[in-house]
Design a protein around this motif. Structure first.
Motif, PDB file in Angstrom:
ATOM      1  N   HIS A  40      -0.341   6.436  -5.385  1.00 17.92           N
ATOM      2  CA  HIS A  40      -1.134   5.626  -4.798  1.00 17.92           C
ATOM      3  C   HIS A  40      -1.365   4.166  -5.015  1.00 17.92           C
ATOM      4  CE1 HIS A  40      -2.729   9.585  -3.631  1.00 17.92           C
ATOM      5  NE2 HIS A  40      -3.444   9.143  -2.964  1.00 17.92           N
ATOM      6  N   SER A  41      -1.097   4.057  -6.315  1.00 15.62           N
ATOM      7  CA  SER A  41      -1.245   2.421  -6.928  1.00 15.62           C
ATOM      8  C   SER A  41      -0.053   1.646  -6.563  1.00 15.62           C
ATOM      9  CB  SER A  41      -1.723   2.505  -8.159  1.00 15.62           C
ATOM     10  OG  SER A  41      -0.681   3.302  -8.894  1.00 15.62           O
ATOM     11  N   GLY A  45       1.558  -3.113  -4.231  1.00 13.71           N
ATOM     12  CA  GLY A  45       2.829  -3.636  -4.515  1.00 13.71           C
ATOM     13  C   GLY A  45       3.685  -3.575  -2.973  1.00 13.71           C
ATOM     14  N   ILE A  46       3.600  -2.716  -2.386  1.00 15.32           N
ATOM     15  CA  ILE A  46       4.084  -2.421  -0.970  1.00 15.32           C
ATOM     16  C   ILE A  46       3.649  -3.562  -0.107  1.00 15.32           C
ATOM     17  CG2 ILE A  46       4.306  -0.946   1.222  1.00 15.32           C
ATOM     18  CD1 ILE A  46       4.725   1.507  -0.657  1.00 15.32           C
ATOM     19  N   VAL A  47       2.257  -3.904  -0.106  1.00 15.22           N
ATOM     20  CA  VAL A  47       1.732  -4.924   0.818  1.00 15.22           C
ATOM     21  C   VAL A  47       2.132  -6.265   0.584  1.00 15.22           C
ATOM     22  CG1 VAL A  47      -0.342  -5.518   1.959  1.00 15.22           C
ATOM     23  CG2 VAL A  47      -0.233  -3.062   1.321  1.00 15.22           C
ATOM     24  N   ILE A  48       2.137  -6.440  -0.926  1.00 13.81           N
ATOM     25  CA  ILE A  48       2.729  -7.680  -1.152  1.00 13.81           C
ATOM     26  C   ILE A  48       4.045  -7.979  -1.036  1.00 13.81           C
ATOM     27  CG2 ILE A  48       2.847  -9.344  -3.159  1.00 13.81           C
ATOM     28  CD1 ILE A  48       0.187  -8.033  -4.335  1.00 13.81           C
ATOM     29  N   GLY A  49       4.818  -7.064  -1.356  1.00 14.76           N
ATOM     30  CA  GLY A  49       6.326  -6.964  -1.095  1.00 14.76           C
ATOM     31  C   GLY A  49       6.566  -7.209   0.606  1.00 14.76           C
ATOM     32  N   PHE A  50       5.443  -6.604   1.395  1.00 16.13           N
ATOM     33  CA  PHE A  50       5.968  -6.796   2.844  1.00 16.13           C
ATOM     34  C   PHE A  50       5.298  -8.164   3.296  1.00 16.13           C
ATOM     35  CE2 PHE A  50       4.750  -5.942   7.325  1.00 16.13           C
ATOM     36  CZ  PHE A  50       5.961  -5.153   7.623  1.00 16.13           C
ATOM     37  N   ALA A  90      -8.653   8.670 -17.387  1.00 15.12           N
ATOM     38  CA  ALA A  90      -8.063   7.140 -16.943  1.00 15.12           C
ATOM     39  C   ALA A  90      -7.298   7.221 -15.949  1.00 15.12           C
ATOM     40  CB  ALA A  90      -7.143   6.945 -18.362  1.00 15.12           C
ATOM     41  N   ILE A  91      -6.411   8.182 -15.594  1.00 13.45           N
ATOM     42  CA  ILE A  91      -5.685   8.157 -14.186  1.00 13.45           C
ATOM     43  C   ILE A  91      -6.873   7.958 -13.151  1.00 13.45           C
ATOM     44  CG2 ILE A  91      -4.342   9.681 -12.775  1.00 13.45           C
ATOM     45  CD1 ILE A  91      -3.023  10.977 -15.248  1.00 13.45           C
ATOM     46  N   GLY A  92      -7.910   8.745 -13.163  1.00 10.48           N
ATOM     47  CA  GLY A  92      -8.753   8.882 -11.934  1.00 10.48           C
ATOM     48  C   GLY A  92      -9.379   7.197 -11.975  1.00 10.48           C
ATOM     49  N   LEU A  93      -9.538   6.715 -13.072  1.00 12.01           N
ATOM     50  CA  LEU A  93     -10.164   5.341 -12.943  1.00 12.01           C
ATOM     51  C   LEU A  93      -9.245   4.268 -12.387  1.00 12.01           C
ATOM     52  CD1 LEU A  93     -11.798   5.128 -16.640  1.00 12.01           C
ATOM     53  CD2 LEU A  93     -12.966   4.798 -14.282  1.00 12.01           C
ATOM     54  N   VAL A  94      -8.131   4.457 -12.610  1.00 15.14           N
ATOM     55  CA  VAL A  94      -7.002   3.473 -12.503  1.00 15.14           C
ATOM     56  C   VAL A  94      -6.288   3.430 -10.940  1.00 15.14           C
ATOM     57  CG1 VAL A  94      -4.490   2.368 -13.016  1.00 15.14           C
ATOM     58  CG2 VAL A  94      -6.147   2.845 -14.620  1.00 15.14           C
ATOM     59  N   PHE A  95      -5.890   4.578 -10.494  1.00 18.18           N
ATOM     60  CA  PHE A  95      -5.170   4.547  -9.251  1.00 18.18           C
ATOM     61  C   PHE A  95      -6.049   4.159  -7.986  1.00 18.18           C
ATOM     62  CE2 PHE A  95      -5.535   9.364  -8.963  1.00 18.18           C
ATOM     63  CZ  PHE A  95      -5.937   9.477  -7.603  1.00 18.18           C
ATOM     64  N   PRO A  96      -7.252   4.915  -8.066  1.00 18.34           N
ATOM     65  CA  PRO A  96      -8.164   4.461  -6.759  1.00 18.34           C
ATOM     66  C   PRO A  96      -8.543   2.968  -6.633  1.00 18.34           C
ATOM     67  CG  PRO A  96      -8.922   6.324  -8.021  1.00 18.34           C
ATOM     68  CD  PRO A  96      -8.069   5.807  -8.781  1.00 18.34           C
ATOM     69  N   ILE A  97      -8.491   2.393  -7.771  1.00 16.64           N
ATOM     70  CA  ILE A  97      -8.935   0.852  -7.694  1.00 16.64           C
ATOM     71  C   ILE A  97      -7.587   0.183  -7.028  1.00 16.64           C
ATOM     72  CG2 ILE A  97      -9.257  -1.142  -9.000  1.00 16.64           C
ATOM     73  CD1 ILE A  97     -11.055   0.777 -10.665  1.00 16.64           C
ATOM     74  N   LEU A  98      -6.416   0.310  -7.603  1.00 13.69           N
ATOM     75  CA  LEU A  98      -5.229  -0.170  -7.157  1.00 13.69           C
ATOM     76  C   LEU A  98      -5.023   0.299  -5.502  1.00 13.69           C
ATOM     77  CD1 LEU A  98      -2.993   0.248 -10.194  1.00 13.69           C
ATOM     78  CD2 LEU A  98      -3.871  -1.931  -9.262  1.00 13.69           C
ATOM     79  N   PHE A  99      -5.427   1.576  -5.281  1.00 16.35           N
ATOM     80  CA  PHE A  99      -5.004   1.864  -3.930  1.00 16.35           C
ATOM     81  C   PHE A  99      -6.050   1.170  -3.146  1.00 16.35           C
ATOM     82  CE2 PHE A  99      -5.961   5.221  -0.614  1.00 16.35           C
ATOM     83  CZ  PHE A  99      -4.292   5.171  -0.130  1.00 16.35           C
ATOM     84  N   SER A 100      -7.254   0.958  -3.434  1.00 16.63           N
ATOM     85  CA  SER A 100      -8.192   0.503  -2.376  1.00 16.63           C
ATOM     86  C   SER A 100      -7.722  -1.124  -2.449  1.00 16.63           C
ATOM     87  CB  SER A 100      -9.680   0.485  -2.987  1.00 16.63           C
ATOM     88  OG  SER A 100      -9.649   1.161  -4.068  1.00 16.63           O
ATOM     89  N   ASP A 112      -1.173  -9.066  11.716  1.00 19.18           N
ATOM     90  CA  ASP A 112       0.113  -9.493  11.654  1.00 19.18           C
ATOM     91  C   ASP A 112       0.973  -8.440  10.406  1.00 19.18           C
ATOM     92  OD1 ASP A 112      -1.622 -12.341  10.264  1.00 19.18           O
ATOM     93  OD2 ASP A 112      -0.818 -10.606   9.245  1.00 19.18           O
ATOM     94  N   VAL A 113       0.457  -7.377  10.204  1.00 18.08           N
ATOM     95  CA  VAL A 113       1.138  -6.390   9.146  1.00 18.08           C
ATOM     96  C   VAL A 113       1.467  -5.397  10.040  1.00 18.08           C
ATOM     97  CG1 VAL A 113       1.266  -5.231   7.256  1.00 18.08           C
ATOM     98  CG2 VAL A 113       0.165  -7.465   7.255  1.00 18.08           C
ATOM     99  N   HIS A 114       2.691  -4.814  10.080  1.00 15.71           N
ATOM    100  CA  HIS A 114       2.999  -3.652  10.574  1.00 15.71           C
ATOM    101  C   HIS A 114       2.921  -2.521   9.606  1.00 15.71           C
ATOM    102  CE1 HIS A 114       5.363  -0.694  12.794  1.00 15.71           C
ATOM    103  NE2 HIS A 114       6.184  -0.482  11.871  1.00 15.71           N
ATOM    104  N   LEU A 115       1.685  -2.337   9.356  1.00 16.38           N
ATOM    105  CA  LEU A 115       1.415  -1.129   8.444  1.00 16.38           C
ATOM    106  C   LEU A 115       0.063  -0.700   8.849  1.00 16.38           C
ATOM    107  CD1 LEU A 115       2.112  -2.045   4.745  1.00 16.38           C
ATOM    108  CD2 LEU A 115       2.881  -0.130   5.628  1.00 16.38           C
ATOM    109  N   ASP A 116      -0.267   0.748   8.662  1.00 17.87           N
ATOM    110  CA  ASP A 116      -1.558   1.298   8.931  1.00 17.87           C
ATOM    111  C   ASP A 116      -1.631   2.328   7.877  1.00 17.87           C
ATOM    112  OD1 ASP A 116      -1.044   3.865  10.332  1.00 17.87           O
ATOM    113  OD2 ASP A 116      -0.170   2.306  11.961  1.00 17.87           O
ATOM    114  N   ILE A 117      -3.110   2.647   7.743  1.00 16.91           N
ATOM    115  CA  ILE A 117      -3.365   3.704   6.834  1.00 16.91           C
ATOM    116  C   ILE A 117      -2.890   4.926   7.012  1.00 16.91           C
ATOM    117  CG2 ILE A 117      -5.406   4.777   5.331  1.00 16.91           C
ATOM    118  CD1 ILE A 117      -5.188   1.535   4.995  1.00 16.91           C
TER     119      ILE A 117
END
Lengths: 386, 245
Positions: A40-41, A45-50, A90-100, A112-117
């Protein structure tokens, strides 16, 4: 089958193999949840990379996203180290934040981004054959195929080179450290491979299926073998089987490929969970039943040995004295007879010589507290065992 | 004792979350002793071993093995962690676990071959576990698991052995078998350091002892220092054990 169908199944299978290998070690290290966190997290990284590369298959994007995966692991460990919360929290705290953060970035740049949820969660396996790699003007296949193939080769090379180190540090961290194989180094190596694999598999199968492909085949294999190499091979086999059968299930039902593969993974695990020869539910229940019968038999024989009085050994009184139900008493009596432990003479039950030897030995072992040896002894005496 | 010093610990302090678990430990362990580390729970016994082996990073102090840091002397040292520190459901066999003892000498990447397998089989034989070589490790009793761990240390053919509570949860037969092997190691001039719980057996099993409770209370020959005075200082209550001299 047309070309695209073959390519989709090939990509799905390679993804399954690439996931099953690190997945096996994650399961053995009881870190299955960390793969959920990574899958998830890596999204921001993928969006910035894209944004930077405009290409989902670019190596720069892979590295950026894999780096987000490592950051997740570091953050989880840092929060956990404070001692204020446990690892799962700790896992439950970190990944939802990064994912959101990733979700918001996609939403803000939806135009302008060819990516959807949807694609992020479930992948777009069906579309992977459309994005071709053209090399010197020749079409050499889908980009995804080359990407995941490359990641798989890397994973295999690392696995063959460091199999011994992975094994020892997974089994016994303390020994590994004392021998000079830094468990921290190996841990981050495994996390890096898991992250890179997750990113590579992400476009094809999405964030949810990546987790299933890492954990389900390894968890199924774990129930079937007591050998690490076989566990790896079985996990790979289950992954590939689910990938291909899942594709055809989707084809038949006209449903999502990713969803169908995950269903197959669940089905495989369910079957193994029920029918595994020694660790499966049915085998465990059968063994418990057998053990109950054996304990009853032993109790019965001890009773006979303890009592010389005819009344205590009369067939009709036995049931009252030992206080068993009729069926159980009957089955135990039959078992003892069948194994030549007892003889019944004018309704009086007596131990045979074999029964007497067995019981004397059993008492001796129980008194000297060598329970384990009773097991071996049973094998010598009992006919109903293999 | 005129023997050389095998292990030297200088001003070692180790802390978990800023709370010292070991405080300013100075310790010299001569070569060729069979030494018990005793102390109450939380005294830092396992921590001391792990710090000597570089598994834990001390906040102060240093350790040397025959005058050099541990990192340079790895091949001289074998370690037997607590039995409870590993997952015995791990998919592997007794022989494979013992073979892990050869990994250190092999170094990175190189795989164990026939020579390593032969050494592992010999070590299994030494601890009386050869008939169980192919058995999955969860199918072994507690005593058998401990013997496997001991065999894994023996296969390293080290000069110094560290063992963390090798007698925990083992039957009397295994305990005697293990202590006999340890005494053989001492006879061969090896140094053996054991975290030990059962005070009654210290005089019978060991010739050297260290009393530890966050700080070092005493260290020396069992016949000189294993007495009520040191036990009371270590455990904080009045101790009366009859010490067989």
């Amino acid at each position: 089958m047309n070309n695209a169908q073959v390519e989709i199944q090939l990509i799905a299978s390679l993804v399954a193999i690439a996931c099953a290998i690190p997945g096996t070690f994650l399961v053995l290290r009881k870190m299955a949840m960390i793969s959920d966190a990574i899958s998830h997290s890596i999204l921001p990284g993928i969006v910035i990379g894209f944004f930077i590369t405009q290409d989902l298959n670019s190596p720069i994007l892979i590295l950026l996203a894999a780096l987000t995966g490592i950051i997740t692991v570091v953050l989880v460990e840092y929060i956990q180290k404070t001692g204020l919360v446990k690892e799962d929290t700790a896992i439950g705290l970190v990944f939802p934040i990064l994912f959101s953060i990733g979700v918001i970035m996609i939403a803000k740049n939806a135009n302008d981004v060819h990516l959807d949820i949807d694609a992020v969660l479930l992948g777009e396996l069906a579309f992977t054959p459309f994005d071709r790699l053209i090399w010197f003007g020749t079409d050499v296949g889908p980009k995804s195929l080359w990407l995941i193939g490359g990641i798989l080769v890397l994973t295999l090379v690392l696995l063959f080179a460091f199999f011994k180190e992975l094994k020892v540090s997974t089994f016994d961290e303390g020994l590994s450290a004392s021998l000079g194989f830094s468990p921290i180094l190996i841990h981050y190596g495994l996390m890096s491979v898991s992250s890179v694999t997750t990113v590579g598999a992400f476009e094809a199968v999405g964030a949810i299926l990546v987790v299933a492909l890492m954990i389900a085949p390894a968890a199924s294999a774990y129930l079937l073998t007591t050998n690490l190499k076989k566990m790896l091979l079985l996990a790979v086999g289950f992954g590939v089987f689910s990938a291909i059968s899942g594709y055809w299930l989707a084809h038949t039902l006209d449903a999502s490929i990713a969803g169908s593969i995950t269903t197959m993974l669940g089905l495989v695990f369910l079957l193994v969970y029920l029918f595994a020869p020694s660790k499966g539910v049915i085998a465990v229940l059968y063994r418990e039943k057998q053990q109950r019968t054996e304990v009853s038999l032993l109790t019965f024989l001890l009773h006979l040995k303890n009592h010389d009085e005819l009344e205590e050994r009369h067939v009709n009184h036995l049931r009252e004295h030992i206080n068993w139900q009729k069926v159980r008493a009957k089955s135990v009596l039959d078992l003892a007879l069948k194994n030549n432990m007892i003889v019944i003479n004018k309704n009086i039950v007596s131990l045979t010589e074999k029964g007497n030897t067995f019981t004397t030995k059993a008492i001796d072992y129980i008194i000297t507290n060598k329970d384990a040896q009773i097991e071996d002894m049973k094998d010598d005496f009992f006919l109903f065992r293999g | 004792m005129s023997n050389p010093i095998a292990i030297k610990v200088d001003d070692l302090t180790v802390a978990y979350n800023y709370k010292p678990v070991l405080w300013d430990i100075d310790l010299e362990i001569p070569e060729g002793v069979l030494m018990a580390i005793v102390g109450p729970n939380g005294a830092g016994k396992s921590t001391l071993i792990k710090s000597i082996l570089g598994i834990l990073k001390p906040i102060a102090g240093s350790v040397s093995i025959y005058g050099k840091p541990y990192k340079k002397q790895r091949d001289l040292v074998a370690y037997v962690p607590q039995k409870g520190s590993v997952d015995w459901d791990f998919p592997t066999t007794a022989l494979d676990v013992v073979t892990m003892g050869t990994y250190g000498a092999l170094g990175w990447i190189k795989r164990p071959g026939q020579k390593e397998k032969k050494a592992a089989l010999e070590a299994l034989e030494k601890v009386g576990m050869l008939p169980f070589k192919g058995r999955q490790i969860s199918q072994l009793s507690g005593g058998q698991q401990q013997r496997i761990f001991l065999a894994r240390a023996l296969v390293q053919n080290a000069s110094i052995y560290f063992m963390d509570e090798p007698f925990q949860g083992v039957d009397a037969t295994t305990e005697i078998a293990i202590i006999n092997i340890l005494k053989e190691l001492r006879k061969a001039g090896k140094t053996v350091v054991v975290v030990h719980h059962d005070l009654q057996t210290v005089p019978e099993y060991f010739d050297w002892v260290t009393f530890l409770n966050v700080k070092k209370i005493a260290t020396g020959a069992v016949k000189d220092i294993f007495n009520d005075d040191n036990l009371t200082k270590t455990y904080g209550i009045n101790f009366k054990v009859s010490v067989n001299k």
